[in-house]
Motif scaffolding. Structure first.
Motif, PDB file in Angstrom:
ATOM      1  N   THR A 116       0.850  -1.184   0.000  1.00 22.69           N
ATOM      2  CA  THR A 116       0.000   0.000   0.000  1.00 22.69           C
ATOM      3  C   THR A 116       0.886   1.235   0.000  1.00 22.69           C
ATOM      4  OG1 THR A 116      -1.728  -1.149   1.259  1.00 22.69           O
ATOM      5  CG2 THR A 116      -1.818   1.265   1.206  1.00 22.69           C
ATOM      6  N   VAL A 165       1.972   4.763   0.875  1.00 28.34           N
ATOM      7  CA  VAL A 165       1.625   5.633   2.001  1.00 28.34           C
ATOM      8  C   VAL A 165       2.184   7.044   1.856  1.00 28.34           C
ATOM      9  CG1 VAL A 165       1.281   3.785   3.668  1.00 28.34           C
ATOM     10  CG2 VAL A 165       3.580   4.698   3.326  1.00 28.34           C
ATOM     11  N   THR A 166       3.334   7.207   1.197  1.00 26.94           N
ATOM     12  CA  THR A 166       3.924   8.537   1.082  1.00 26.94           C
ATOM     13  C   THR A 166       5.097   8.494   0.105  1.00 26.94           C
ATOM     14  OG1 THR A 166       4.841  10.408   2.336  1.00 26.94           O
ATOM     15  CG2 THR A 166       5.574   8.213   2.962  1.00 26.94           C
ATOM     16  N   ARG A 172       3.831   0.503   2.593  1.00 28.24           N
ATOM     17  CA  ARG A 172       3.660  -0.456   3.672  1.00 28.24           C
ATOM     18  C   ARG A 172       3.183  -1.760   3.040  1.00 28.24           C
ATOM     19  NH1 ARG A 172       0.571   2.882   8.531  1.00 28.24           N
ATOM     20  NH2 ARG A 172       2.470   3.616   9.593  1.00 28.24           N
TER      21      ARG A 172
END
Length: 377
Positions: A237, A239-240, A250
């Motif tokens: 996923t 995230v940033t 992640r």
């Protein structure tokens, strides 16, 4: 005037003659102060260049020391040795000195201040010199990156341990956590300060393990499936992005343990009767309860054979042996109806036994080996 006096150099500061010195090698730079006499040379000479003070930042939680741009575990019970190391690295001995000896004696002033008494000696221009200096070391306390991340609940990967059509046993959940702890311990011993477990949480479906890096999540999930069986799938996923514009993910590592475990009794529905599972690592392995022959599924690693669970060795009960009919059959008492029943005689059956453990299931009544409870999981 003789040639020797004519060639002699004189100190530009005081006018005294300068002793003859060895000329530098061709092309080598000549020391600027080489033209000075010894008296003038030593007037401004410092054997040691020492800072006015040294500041050491330590982590109040784990005791790591900040050096350069990173935190370092020093394993010190107090910071005297750390102060000695920091001061030693900050001192510089004059390049012209040789046969140098030195000693550092710490003086603990208070909890945050250590006064370092430094004594040096060496030989310069064939002259023995001694010098003393005192360097105060100030200890400041902060929070290292690792402890800050721990306190903030930082995590980069999640290992979810689940069963296939079942709930993992307490032993499986506990072993998965132990595996994660063992891997973290190995990484820490190797000096990896970024390796830590953020959280372990028991759920109704199995244990969740949050870890500080994706590499740890991959290592833990791989070792869990290698030891306990099953397979793992990754679900990243975004995230940033980091400071360089790189995407940061992640990753959830979904571990699915095998449908069956050691000690289960299953029916592969192949006409050869029930199987006591011995191992579920890779291909499922066990023994036939009707014959004692070995069994191994032909499915690919991580897959589960088409079978139904009849029970476990824990469900087996002890009953009386009535008679041994022949090499393929034995008569025992049904543990529920107490009727004499003829059932298959497997290879592991002890013909001299008065009692045996049997499992009653939809597949009938079968003898269970005495060591069945210790089947490999």
């Amino acid at each position: 005037m003789s040639d020797s006096h004519a060639s002699r150099e004189f100190c530009p500061r005081c006018g005294d003659p300068v002793p003859d010195r060895e000329e530098p090698l061709p092309g080598a730079p000549r020391e600027r102060d080489a033209v000075l006499c010894d008296a003038c040379y030593f007037e401004d000479f410092d054997l040691v260049d020492a800072p006015d003070r040294v500041e050491v930042q330590v982590c109040a939680s784990c005791g790591a020391v900040h050096r350069g741009n990173r935190w370092v575990d020093v394993g010190a019970k107090d910071y005297t040795d750390v102060a000695v190391d920091e001061v030693s690295e900050s001192l510089a001995v004059h390049v012209n000195a040789h046969d140098v000896t030195w000693a550092v004696e710490p003086e603990q002033v208070d909890q945050n201040t250590i006064r370092m008494h430094c004594r040096f000696s060496g030989i310069v221009r064939e002259t023995f010199l001694e010098e003393e200096t005192v360097v105060p070391v100030m200890i400041s306390r902060g929070t290292c990156t690792q402890c800050g991340r721990r306190a903030g609940g930082y995590w980069a990967s999640l290992v979810q341990v689940r069963g296939t059509d079942r709930t993992p046993t307490k032993e499986e959940d506990a072993r998965a956590v132990e595996i994660a702890q063992d891997i973290i311990a190995d990484r820490e011993e190797a000096g990896d300060r970024n390796a830590f477990i953020t959280e372990t949480k028991e759920t109704d479906e199995g244990v969740n393990i949050k870890l500080s890096t994706n590499q740890l999540g991959q290592a833990v999930s791989t070792r869990v499936t290698r030891e306990l069986g099953g397979h793992v799938k990754e679900y990243p996923t975004l995230v940033t992005e980091d400071g360089d514009g790189n995407e940061v993910y992640r990753v959830t590592y979904a571990v699915r343990l095998p449908k069956f475990i050691g000690g289960d009794v299953i029916d592969p529905d192949d006409g050869d009767g029930p199987v006591l599972v011995r191992s579920a690592r890779g291909n499922l392995k066990g023994i036939r309860l009707a014959t004692g022959d070995g069994y191994e599924s032909r499915f690919e690693e991580g897959e589960t054979p088409s079978a139904r669970k009849l029970g476990t060795v824990e469900d087996a009960v002890e009953t009386t042996v009535v008679t041994v009919e022949d090499e393929h059959a034995v008569q025992v008492l049904d543990p529920e109806t107490y009727e004499a029943k003829t059932i298959p005689r497997p290879d592991f059956f002890d013909a001299d036994a008065d009692n045996v453990r049997v499992l009653k299931s939809r597949a009938g009544l079968h003898v269970v080996p005495d060591d069945g409870a210790q089947a490999e999981s």
